[in-house]
Design a protein around this motif. Structure first.
Motif, PDB file in Angstrom:
ATOM      1  N   GLY A  30       0.818  -1.212   0.000  1.00 55.67           N
ATOM      2  CA  GLY A  30       0.000   0.000   0.000  1.00 55.67           C
ATOM      3  C   GLY A  30       0.851   1.261   0.000  1.00 55.67           C
ATOM      4  N   PRO A  31       1.731   1.417   1.009  1.00 54.09           N
ATOM      5  CA  PRO A  31       2.612   2.590   1.013  1.00 54.09           C
ATOM      6  C   PRO A  31       3.513   2.661  -0.215  1.00 54.09           C
ATOM      7  CG  PRO A  31       2.599   1.547   3.165  1.00 54.09           C
ATOM      8  CD  PRO A  31       1.857   0.626   2.242  1.00 54.09           C
ATOM      9  N   ASN A  32       3.991   1.511  -0.686  1.00 51.37           N
ATOM     10  CA  ASN A  32       4.860   1.496  -1.862  1.00 51.37           C
ATOM     11  C   ASN A  32       4.126   2.018  -3.098  1.00 51.37           C
ATOM     12  OD1 ASN A  32       7.615   0.475  -2.808  1.00 51.37           O
ATOM     13  ND2 ASN A  32       6.267  -0.508  -4.275  1.00 51.37           N
ATOM     14  N   SER A  33       2.869   1.577  -3.281  1.00 50.86           N
ATOM     15  CA  SER A  33       2.090   2.027  -4.434  1.00 50.86           C
ATOM     16  C   SER A  33       1.864   3.532  -4.405  1.00 50.86           C
ATOM     17  CB  SER A  33       0.742   1.310  -4.466  1.00 50.86           C
ATOM     18  OG  SER A  33       0.922  -0.078  -4.639  1.00 50.86           O
ATOM     19  N   ALA A  34       1.638   4.078  -3.208  1.00 53.31           N
ATOM     20  CA  ALA A  34       1.365   5.508  -3.092  1.00 53.31           C
ATOM     21  C   ALA A  34       2.630   6.351  -3.214  1.00 53.31           C
ATOM     22  CB  ALA A  34       0.681   5.797  -1.750  1.00 53.31           C
ATOM     23  N   LEU A  35       3.742   5.854  -2.678  1.00 51.73           N
ATOM     24  CA  LEU A  35       4.948   6.673  -2.568  1.00 51.73           C
ATOM     25  C   LEU A  35       5.883   6.573  -3.765  1.00 51.73           C
ATOM     26  CD1 LEU A  35       5.788   6.107   1.211  1.00 51.73           C
ATOM     27  CD2 LEU A  35       4.890   8.177   0.144  1.00 51.73           C
ATOM     28  N   VAL A  36       5.883   5.445  -4.475  1.00 54.16           N
ATOM     29  CA  VAL A  36       6.812   5.297  -5.614  1.00 54.16           C
ATOM     30  C   VAL A  36       6.625   6.399  -6.653  1.00 54.16           C
ATOM     31  CG1 VAL A  36       7.397   3.856  -7.600  1.00 54.16           C
ATOM     32  CG2 VAL A  36       7.303   2.844  -5.327  1.00 54.16           C
ATOM     33  N   PRO A  37       5.399   6.688  -7.116  1.00 50.14           N
ATOM     34  CA  PRO A  37       5.267   7.771  -8.098  1.00 50.14           C
ATOM     35  C   PRO A  37       5.663   9.136  -7.551  1.00 50.14           C
ATOM     36  CG  PRO A  37       3.110   6.955  -7.413  1.00 50.14           C
ATOM     37  CD  PRO A  37       4.119   6.008  -6.872  1.00 50.14           C
ATOM     38  N   ILE A  38       5.405   9.370  -6.263  1.00 50.89           N
ATOM     39  CA  ILE A  38       5.747  10.668  -5.663  1.00 50.89           C
ATOM     40  C   ILE A  38       7.263  10.832  -5.549  1.00 50.89           C
ATOM     41  CG2 ILE A  38       5.558  12.082  -3.572  1.00 50.89           C
ATOM     42  CD1 ILE A  38       2.840  10.709  -3.074  1.00 50.89           C
ATOM     43  N   VAL A  39       7.916   9.815  -4.963  1.00 52.96           N
ATOM     44  CA  VAL A  39       9.357   9.904  -4.715  1.00 52.96           C
ATOM     45  C   VAL A  39      10.135   9.900  -6.028  1.00 52.96           C
ATOM     46  CG1 VAL A  39      11.340   8.738  -3.660  1.00 52.96           C
ATOM     47  CG2 VAL A  39       9.162   8.864  -2.426  1.00 52.96           C
ATOM     48  N   SER A  40       9.729   9.035  -6.968  1.00 55.36           N
ATOM     49  CA  SER A  40      10.456   8.966  -8.242  1.00 55.36           C
ATOM     50  C   SER A  40      10.340  10.283  -9.013  1.00 55.36           C
ATOM     51  CB  SER A  40       9.948   7.797  -9.082  1.00 55.36           C
ATOM     52  OG  SER A  40       8.581   7.966  -9.417  1.00 55.36           O
ATOM     53  N   GLN A  41       9.176  10.924  -8.960  1.00 55.40           N
ATOM     54  CA  GLN A  41       9.019  12.202  -9.660  1.00 55.40           C
ATOM     55  C   GLN A  41       9.861  13.291  -8.997  1.00 55.40           C
ATOM     56  OE1 GLN A  41       5.247  13.230 -11.200  1.00 55.40           O
ATOM     57  NE2 GLN A  41       5.481  15.421 -10.852  1.00 55.40           N
ATOM     58  N   GLU A  42       9.918  13.284  -7.667  1.00 52.81           N
ATOM     59  CA  GLU A  42      10.734  14.280  -6.966  1.00 52.81           C
ATOM     60  C   GLU A  42      12.211  14.125  -7.292  1.00 52.81           C
ATOM     61  OE1 GLU A  42       9.820  13.767  -2.866  1.00 52.81           O
ATOM     62  OE2 GLU A  42       8.010  15.015  -2.937  1.00 52.81           O
ATOM     63  N   ARG A  43      12.649  12.883  -7.480  1.00 49.88           N
ATOM     64  CA  ARG A  43      14.079  12.638  -7.709  1.00 49.88           C
ATOM     65  C   ARG A  43      14.471  12.819  -9.176  1.00 49.88           C
ATOM     66  NH1 ARG A  43      15.190   7.071  -4.166  1.00 49.88           N
ATOM     67  NH2 ARG A  43      14.725   7.963  -2.106  1.00 49.88           N
ATOM     68  N   TRP A  44      13.651  12.300 -10.101  1.00 48.45           N
ATOM     69  CA  TRP A  44      14.095  12.256 -11.501  1.00 48.45           C
ATOM     70  C   TRP A  44      13.077  12.763 -12.506  1.00 48.45           C
ATOM     71  CZ3 TRP A  44      14.485   7.426  -8.700  1.00 48.45           C
ATOM     72  CH2 TRP A  44      15.732   7.231  -8.106  1.00 48.45           C
ATOM     73  N   GLY A  45      11.877  13.124 -12.076  1.00 47.01           N
ATOM     74  CA  GLY A  45      10.860  13.555 -13.026  1.00 47.01           C
ATOM     75  C   GLY A  45       9.867  12.451 -13.342  1.00 47.01           C
ATOM     76  N   PRO A  46       8.784  12.781 -14.077  1.00 51.05           N
ATOM     77  CA  PRO A  46       7.696  11.817 -14.317  1.00 51.05           C
ATOM     78  C   PRO A  46       8.101  10.585 -15.118  1.00 51.05           C
ATOM     79  CG  PRO A  46       7.401  13.802 -15.637  1.00 51.05           C
ATOM     80  CD  PRO A  46       8.513  14.099 -14.680  1.00 51.05           C
ATOM     81  N   GLN A  47       9.129  10.695 -15.958  1.00 50.70           N
ATOM     82  CA  GLN A  47       9.509   9.538 -16.773  1.00 50.70           C
ATOM     83  C   GLN A  47      10.071   8.398 -15.918  1.00 50.70           C
ATOM     84  OE1 GLN A  47      11.073  12.411 -16.785  1.00 50.70           O
ATOM     85  NE2 GLN A  47      13.224  12.024 -16.336  1.00 50.70           N
ATOM     86  N   ALA A  48      10.571   8.731 -14.727  1.00 53.75           N
ATOM     87  CA  ALA A  48      11.165   7.704 -13.859  1.00 53.75           C
ATOM     88  C   ALA A  48      10.128   6.663 -13.447  1.00 53.75           C
ATOM     89  CB  ALA A  48      11.779   8.362 -12.626  1.00 53.75           C
TER      90      ALA A  48
END
Length: 207
Positions: free
Chosen positions: A104-122
């Motif tokens: 649950g937390p992984n599904s919610a946080l992966v798109p948020i954290v990956s976008q903060e680090r590398w942008g939406p393509q990540a």
């Protein structure tokens, strides 16, 4: 051939999911989001229409009640069957805990954290890595021959413990993608073994 059939089924679904995501992206680019949603709705209409021609033989004797009473009767029967098989109950409890505190937390946080680090393509790379892992796991599961499938099923989930670390530690995108592949390969193997065990150990009329 049940194990191989489940492996093929799971791998095909993941291939379809990956291909569907690609097709969806192309549709959004070509005809826009509204048009893509219209196509999506049409596919569901086709799927529902096929059910009109679907006729399945009865799997066994079912309760004579209708409506809510039938649902409650089937629920009681299901609980009884699970209690007769402690291994299934343990995995269901363990899986519920995993969903709440890992997936649950992984599904919610992966798109948020990956976008903060590398942008939406990540997030696209990470999602593709998960799909690749599931396909690999499903293919590998069809080749597993063991007297202890439960031991395999639980141990192959160990790489999943690395998923929250990728959210916490400053890993590179390629490293995170590799973790995704490893974790979802394990999940793919688990699902095939789990479904096969349920189909093998539970009576067909309660499946």
């Amino acid at each position: 051939q049940l194990l191989k059939a489940n492996a093929l089924d799971t791998a095909t679904k993941q291939l379809g999911a990956a291909g569907g995501a690609l097709l969806g992206a192309l549709l959004v680019i070509a005809i826009g989001a509204r048009g893509a949603f219209a196509v999506d709705i049409a596919t569901f209409v086709v799927s529902l229409a096929t059910l009109l021609w679907l006729r399945l033989p009865p799997a066994g004797d079912r309760p004579s009640q209708a409506g809510v009473l039938a649902v409650l009767a089937e629920a009681r029967e299901g609980i009884t069957e699970v209690r007769r098989r402690p291994w299934a109950l343990v995995i269901m409890i363990q899986g519920t805990i995993q969903v709440f505190f890992l997936f649950g937390p992984n599904s919610a946080l992966v798109p948020i954290v990956s976008q903060e680090r590398w942008g939406p393509q990540a997030y696209g790379w990470l999602s593709a890595s998960a799909s690749i892992g599931m396909m690999l796991g499903s293919a590998l599961a069809g080749r597993i021959k063991t007297a202890k499938p439960g031991l395999w099923a639980m141990n192959v989930l160990l790489p999943c413990s690395l998923l929250p670390l990728c959210l916490w530690l400053p890993v590179t995108l390629p490293e995170w993608c590799l973790v995704q592949v490893a974790a979802w390969t394990g999940i793919g193997i688990f699902f095939v073994l789990w479904f096969t065990a349920l189909q093998t150990e539970f009576p067909q009329d309660v499946q």
